[in-house]
Design an enzyme around this catalytic site. Structure first.
Site, PDB file in Angstrom:
ATOM      1  N   HIS A 100      -2.176  45.371  22.719  1.00 35.83           N
ATOM      2  CA  HIS A 100      -2.359  45.126  21.285  1.00 35.83           C
ATOM      3  C   HIS A 100      -3.634  45.795  20.771  1.00 35.83           C
ATOM      4  CE1 HIS A 100      -4.254  41.769  23.503  1.00 35.83           C
ATOM      5  NE2 HIS A 100      -5.219  41.899  22.612  1.00 35.83           N
ATOM      6  N   ASP A 186      -7.696  37.918  28.167  1.00 36.01           N
ATOM      7  CA  ASP A 186      -7.296  36.556  28.516  1.00 36.01           C
ATOM      8  C   ASP A 186      -5.785  36.415  28.590  1.00 36.01           C
ATOM      9  OD1 ASP A 186      -9.821  35.010  28.694  1.00 36.01           O
ATOM     10  OD2 ASP A 186     -10.073  35.666  26.626  1.00 36.01           O
ATOM     11  N   GLU A 441       8.648  38.129  42.449  1.00 36.07           N
ATOM     12  CA  GLU A 441       9.568  38.993  41.700  1.00 36.07           C
ATOM     13  C   GLU A 441       8.947  39.556  40.432  1.00 36.07           C
ATOM     14  OE1 GLU A 441      12.624  36.869  44.227  1.00 36.07           O
ATOM     15  OE2 GLU A 441      10.782  36.279  43.171  1.00 36.07           O
TER      16      GLU A 441
END
Length: 493
Positions: A100, A186, A441
């Site tokens: 972002h 975070d 996975e």
């Protein structure tokens, strides 16, 4: 702070470290530039990010403002890359897992000479631009992976570190020698996939991997204390990582020293916790959740630019001296690649077969006759299970494609995906072709994508039931048009 964690700069004038590292600067640094020019360069990164988000009326300005000094040090002093050839095989990899904050990466790509003109920064988040809200592989030159959902970039970076180790084991450390630098926040470290990826990276002793954790204590809902109180450093020490903490994201020399210490590691990947302030310098948005995912606003931008000593009404300003200084990355990169090309030329003379193999890999091509040994199986309701015949085919192909490597999420005896006589890929033994992902996975899928982006042909195997763990991975592999192999065997209702 854990007693085993190295703290850089507490207080800022003191370095607590017994490593004996000299004061030598990073490998890409020339004579130390004027501090004013360094600050001018950093503020250029910040203001470009602010302006682009504001023009788009959408985006995340706070993190680029906070991490501009870190990005400056990594890219200007350490990252070995060639802006004129983003696909140079021996380049260092830079991964922005907290995607972002994409304007931070776009600003660096523009300033260091990639084919990303200023007009594209002005088209941030617009349809058909090269600057989408999150970095996308194959769209923007210099973007190494489509990180997408938080934590995926962390997993990709581990795959790239694994690939580097395997390539160096097969073709020689003199030819394949690069590092992977990853920014994460975070959100990345709260998502479980990053923990899985970090765990296997520590187990494999991937010391070519450095993560920078942006510890700004802010998420969309507010301070991280609302939902997050763990000691990240201690967690990573438990993963067998080298952990350091830089107490001030604006102190270039503390960052520089932390990277130099990390580069001397030979047994562990490194996590550098960087204490930062989101929207640094913004009078009313500094350290606020409001600076995370929305524009600062025109008035706040003017105030921030004034605080920086920047022309308040200038937009998308790149001072000439910054353009010239940051643009030196082109000259450095062309020199590094030319030196490496000479090594490759010498390698071709002494290792012709391996060089031909390496060339095919880089082109994304397969050897002639790669499928010549694939057997056929008659229709027989009492015949072998398909996972067994699949393994027969896999091994027939593996004989002719040496860079086909992979493994299962602790299920190889059931998924039947071992390469016979392929050896195990383990710490200190990086030439093996059988990876053991453990019961991970989530990370396995992202690691496979990172390896594919490094030109290997990797696979990851598990039961079809666990496909749901890997939806993000599969989506990203498809978006990037990467030939990652995901093998799903039996299931039950």
């Amino acid at each position: 702070m854990s007693s085993s964690e190295t703290r850089i700069g507490a207080p800022a004038t003191m370095v607590e470290s017994n490593t004996g590292v000299s004061a030598k600067r990073g490998p890409t640094a020339e004579d130390k530039p004027d501090e004013k020019l360094e600050l001018l360069s950093i503020n250029t990164i910040r203001t470009l990010s602010m302006d682009a988000v504001q023009k788009a009326n959408s985006g995340h300005p706070g993190t680029p403002m906070a991490l501009a000094p870190l990005a400056y040090v990594v890219w200007n002093r350490y990252l070995r890359h060639n802006p004129k050839n983003p696909h140079w095989p021996n380049r260092d990899r830079f991964i922005l897992s907290n995607g972002h904050a994409s304007m931070l990466l776009y600003s660096m790509l523009h300033l260091t000479g990639y084919d990303l003109p200023l007009e594209e920064l002005k088209r941030f988040r617009q349809w058909d631009s090269k600057t989408p809200g999150h970095p996308e592989y194959g769209l923007t030159p210099g973007v190494e992976t489509t990180t997408g959902p938080l934590g995926q970039g962390c997993g990709n970076s581990v795959g790239m570190a694994i690939a580097q180790r395997w390539l160096a084991a097969r073709y020689g450390k003199d030819l394949i020698d690069y590092r992977i630098y990853t920014f994460c926040g975070d959100g990345d470290l709260m998502e479980g996939i990053s923990g899985e990826a970090a765990s296997i990276a520590g187990h494999l002793k991937l010391s070519n991997l450095i993560w920078f954790y942006d510890n700004n204590r802010i998420t969309i809902e507010g301070n991280t204390a609302l939902a997050f109180s763990e000691d990240v450093g201690t967690r990573f020490l438990g993963y067998h990582w080298n952990v350091m903490r830089v107490s001030d994201a604006n102190d270039l020399e503390l960052i520089d020293q932390a990277i130099r210490i990390a580069q001397k590691e030979t047994e562990r990947p490194t996590l550098i916790i960087v204490d930062s302030h989101i929207a640094w310098g913004a009078p009313n948005k500094h350290d606020t959740a409001g600076a995370h995912g929305e524009p600062l606003g025109e008035d706040e931008i003017r105030l921030t630019k004034k605080a920086y000593g920047w022309p308040e009404d200038a937009q998308f300003l790149v001072p000439d001296e910054v353009k010239k200084f940051m643009g030196k990355a082109v000259e450095r990169g062309e020199k590094w690649e030319a030196e490496w090309n000479q090594k490759l030329a010498d390698y071709r003379k002494s290792n012709a077969q391996l060089a031909e193999e390496f060339d095919l890999m880089q082109k994304g091509e397969l050897p002639k006759g790669w499928d010549k040994d694939i057997p056929t199986f008659p229709a027989d309701p009492k015949g072998k299970a398909t996972r067994e015949t699949s393994n027969t085919v896999e091994n027939a192909v593996a004989k002719n494609i040496p860079w086909l490597i992979g493994g299962a999420a602790d299920l190889a005896p059931s998924t039947k995906t071992l390469i016979k006589d392929g050896g195990d890929f383990e710490a200190g033994h990086y030439s093996g072709r059988n990876l053991h992902f453990g019961i991970r996975e989530h990370a396995m899928g992202a690691i496979v994508n990172g390896m594919t982006l490094s030109k290997l042909r990797p696979y990851g195997a598990t039961f079809l039931m666990f496909y749901d763990y890997m939806k993000n991975t599969l989506r990203l592999a498809a978006l990037m048009e990467q030939p990652s192999l995901f093998i799903y065997t039996h299931d039950s209702i």
